[in-house]
Write an enzyme that holds these catalytic residues in place. Sequence first.
Site, short mmCIF file in Angstrom:
data_model
loop_
_atom_site.label_atom_id
_atom_site.label_comp_id
_atom_site.label_asym_id
_atom_site.label_seq_id
_atom_site.Cartn_x
_atom_site.Cartn_y
_atom_site.Cartn_z
N GLU A 1 -8.96 -15.14 -22.35
CA GLU A 1 -7.43 -15.31 -22.46
C GLU A 1 -6.98 -13.99 -23.26
OE1 GLU A 1 -3.92 -18.22 -24.37
OE2 GLU A 1 -6.18 -18.72 -24.61
N ARG B 1 1.84 -25.74 -24.98
CA ARG B 1 3.02 -26.11 -25.41
C ARG B 1 3.86 -26.77 -24.00
NH1 ARG B 1 6.71 -21.86 -28.04
NH2 ARG B 1 4.72 -21.52 -29.09
N SER C 1 1.09 -21.15 -20.70
CA SER C 1 2.55 -21.29 -20.44
C SER C 1 3.32 -20.10 -21.26
CB SER C 1 3.14 -22.81 -20.79
OG SER C 1 2.55 -23.04 -22.17
N GLY C 2 2.87 -19.54 -22.39
CA GLY C 2 3.32 -18.58 -23.16
C GLY C 2 4.54 -18.84 -23.85
N GLY C 3 5.06 -19.90 -24.28
CA GLY C 3 6.10 -20.14 -24.84
C GLY C 3 7.34 -20.60 -23.64
N LYS D 1 -7.56 -16.67 -18.07
CA LYS D 1 -6.20 -17.46 -18.59
C LYS D 1 -5.28 -16.24 -19.04
CE LYS D 1 -4.44 -21.00 -21.73
NZ LYS D 1 -4.97 -22.02 -22.87
#
Length: 222
Positions: free
Chosen positions: A48, A165, A132-134, A90
């Site tokens: 990741e 998230r 998703s990174g926020g 990822k």
Amino acid sequence: MGARFAKWRAVIAIGNGIPSRGCIEANAHALARYSALCQEAGLVPVVEPEVLMAGDHTLDQCFEVTEEVLREVFRQLHAQRVLLEGMILKPNMVMPGVDCSIPAGVDEVAEMTVKCLLRSVPAAVPAIAFLSGGQSADDASEHLNAMNAAFRLRTPWALGFSFARAIQQPALEAWRGDDANVQIAQQALLQRARCNQSARRGEYSTAIAAANGSMPSMARTG
């Protein structure tokens, strides 16, 4: 099924003069050593390297940094003799920073992300499971869906999701630590899972999201 996985997350920020070349190389080397050790122990490494959304960088800047990071990660993975067929990548999606004044549409994000991956990720990698990174839950599903709907025939890897998230937040907001909200929270989690299953197939739509979202309202749960 007997499969076992581990995950290592390396974060890369974009800003004035960063990331440095030293930062990228150090993080890539750590990811590669971890991956090699995982495979020696019979684990599948989830690799990741996350280029963060924080900041005011543009879509093009994110593209450039993400490409550089991924190229270095795979250079280091090769140096550590990691079996690419036995790993999962990822990565972040290619997106402008949250404070950028120039937004990017769903199709633009999908196109730039796939273009970046095609330039930097070997075909031997079996799967790419995006973080998703926020992003909001809906945005993450829409971006993944756009990639699978438009580019599935052009990509050598399976494009899936490993959202945290964006799959958990709606359930947490529904639950709020109250036992009376457990059922609605479970339904919220199931809804996002179904939405992202559809996005993985390139079949996600607002109609599907609405159909999957038929659950008791928060107002009625007190």
